[in-house]
Design a protein around this motif. Sequence first.
Motif, short mmCIF file in Angstrom:
data_model
loop_
_atom_site.label_atom_id
_atom_site.label_comp_id
_atom_site.label_asym_id
_atom_site.label_seq_id
_atom_site.Cartn_x
_atom_site.Cartn_y
_atom_site.Cartn_z
N PHE A 62 -41.95 60.44 104.38
CA PHE A 62 -41.59 60.30 102.96
C PHE A 62 -42.01 61.53 102.16
N ILE A 63 -43.24 61.97 102.33
CA ILE A 63 -43.76 63.07 101.53
C ILE A 63 -43.01 64.37 101.81
N SER A 64 -42.56 64.55 103.05
CA SER A 64 -41.87 65.79 103.42
C SER A 64 -40.51 65.93 102.75
N ARG A 65 -40.00 64.85 102.16
CA ARG A 65 -38.67 64.88 101.53
C ARG A 65 -38.70 65.46 100.12
N PHE A 66 -39.89 65.59 99.53
CA PHE A 66 -39.99 66.01 98.14
C PHE A 66 -40.94 67.19 98.00
N PRO A 67 -40.88 67.91 96.88
CA PRO A 67 -41.85 68.98 96.61
C PRO A 67 -43.26 68.40 96.62
N SER A 68 -44.18 69.13 97.24
CA SER A 68 -45.54 68.59 97.45
C SER A 68 -46.25 68.27 96.14
N LEU A 69 -46.18 69.17 95.15
CA LEU A 69 -46.89 68.92 93.90
C LEU A 69 -46.33 67.71 93.17
N ALA A 70 -45.01 67.56 93.16
CA ALA A 70 -44.40 66.42 92.50
C ALA A 70 -44.84 65.11 93.15
N THR A 71 -44.89 65.10 94.48
CA THR A 71 -45.29 63.89 95.20
C THR A 71 -46.75 63.55 94.96
N VAL A 72 -47.62 64.55 95.04
CA VAL A 72 -49.04 64.32 94.82
C VAL A 72 -49.29 63.83 93.40
N THR A 73 -48.57 64.39 92.43
CA THR A 73 -48.72 63.97 91.04
C THR A 73 -48.33 62.50 90.88
N ALA A 74 -47.19 62.12 91.44
CA ALA A 74 -46.73 60.74 91.34
C ALA A 74 -47.69 59.78 92.03
N TYR A 89 -56.41 69.55 94.64
CA TYR A 89 -55.07 69.33 95.21
C TYR A 89 -54.11 70.44 94.80
N LEU A 90 -54.23 70.92 93.57
CA LEU A 90 -53.35 71.98 93.10
C LEU A 90 -53.55 73.26 93.93
N PHE A 91 -54.81 73.64 94.13
CA PHE A 91 -55.11 74.83 94.93
C PHE A 91 -54.68 74.66 96.38
N TRP A 92 -54.94 73.47 96.94
CA TRP A 92 -54.67 73.23 98.36
C TRP A 92 -53.17 73.34 98.65
N TYR A 93 -52.38 72.64 97.86
CA TYR A 93 -50.93 72.66 98.12
C TYR A 93 -50.30 73.99 97.73
N SER A 94 -50.91 74.70 96.78
CA SER A 94 -50.44 76.03 96.45
C SER A 94 -50.67 76.97 97.63
N ALA A 95 -51.83 76.84 98.28
CA ALA A 95 -52.12 77.66 99.46
C ALA A 95 -51.19 77.30 100.62
N LEU A 96 -50.91 76.02 100.78
CA LEU A 96 -50.03 75.59 101.87
C LEU A 96 -48.60 76.09 101.69
N GLU A 97 -48.19 76.26 100.43
CA GLU A 97 -46.84 76.75 100.17
C GLU A 97 -46.69 78.22 100.55
N LYS A 98 -47.81 78.97 100.54
CA LYS A 98 -47.74 80.41 100.77
C LYS A 98 -48.24 80.83 102.14
N ARG A 99 -49.07 80.01 102.78
CA ARG A 99 -49.63 80.40 104.07
C ARG A 99 -49.40 79.31 105.10
N ASP A 100 -49.52 79.67 106.37
CA ASP A 100 -49.32 78.73 107.46
C ASP A 100 -50.35 77.60 107.38
N SER A 101 -49.88 76.37 107.59
CA SER A 101 -50.78 75.21 107.44
C SER A 101 -51.92 75.23 108.45
N GLY A 102 -51.66 75.82 109.64
CA GLY A 102 -52.72 75.91 110.64
C GLY A 102 -53.84 76.81 110.17
N VAL A 103 -53.49 77.92 109.49
CA VAL A 103 -54.50 78.85 108.97
C VAL A 103 -55.27 78.20 107.83
N VAL A 104 -54.55 77.57 106.90
CA VAL A 104 -55.20 76.92 105.77
C VAL A 104 -56.09 75.77 106.25
N GLY A 105 -55.60 75.03 107.24
CA GLY A 105 -56.35 73.88 107.74
C GLY A 105 -57.69 74.24 108.32
#
Length: 319
Positions: free
Chosen positions: A194-206, A251-267
Amino acid sequence: MKFLLFCGNGEYIEKEIEEFIMSWQALLAVIFWGFSFIATKVALKEVHPFTLLTLRYAIGALLLLLVQLGRDRTFFKIFSPRDWIHIFILAAVGVSGLGLLQAYGLLYTTAINTGWIIAINPILITLSARFFLGEAITGKKVSGIMLGFCGIFLIISKGVFSLSLFQLASIYGDFLVLASALAWTAFTVGGKGFISRFPSLATVTAIMISGCLIVLPMCILKGEWNNLLHLTLTAWIGILFLGIFCSGLGYLFWYSALEKRDSGVVGMYLYLEPFATLIGAYLLLGEEIGWITLVGGGMILCGVFLATHTASRRSSGKG
């Protein structure tokens, strides 16, 4: 930073700066979440969990909403009525449910124990992905899973290998925190599609808004609003830190980082979260650091690495 474009390697340098900023955003998010358990313990001395979570999620939701509206004022329209049902279910499990389990757990156990127990989240997600999503699991992952659970047992038991361990005052809190880790696993695995279908920030906000609305009736029934006028500055600092930095900027910083860098690196930054809790709880709460806790924590982190290092993760322990 536009002057960099005039340099021969301007684009390269600008990219390096952007990656540096993203790294710091991920690091700050992890530090905020690591300190969330400390702030929760501080606030719970004066505030009921229902009231604390309502204030925390309301502040966090407001901050995320302002940022989201700055990007797209029509973001509510991307969700259908059926989508909102999914959102409320996810919020009930991964926001309000998780928050209540952690808050009540922290009434009985230490912030240090909580930080280490939450660190097992990636292992639980790996197990769930195997059973519910059919993802492959190797011998190395099995070894990591077993090692991680042995570390959890050491931390919860404190080295007491008998039935008398159930007499420990903290064990009830430890199991509640472990249950919160299971709640986050259910949220992550169950909401993946479900979450992958929408922009991450919009979903987290909702989801954050929905989580606040779910705990709000509990807070109203508890009727502690008048007590807020008598809270100490320390309690308010804890509440504001949880709302602004943990549920908002984290959450804002985390998903902002995920949008710009590989999730494995951020993780990889998530490995630092229990250490942030460890250092903060020792300095701010005076909690003891026992050798059995360090050994158990080391086993958990080694287990997490073995079980997940070949896969990219976007999950956290979040607090």
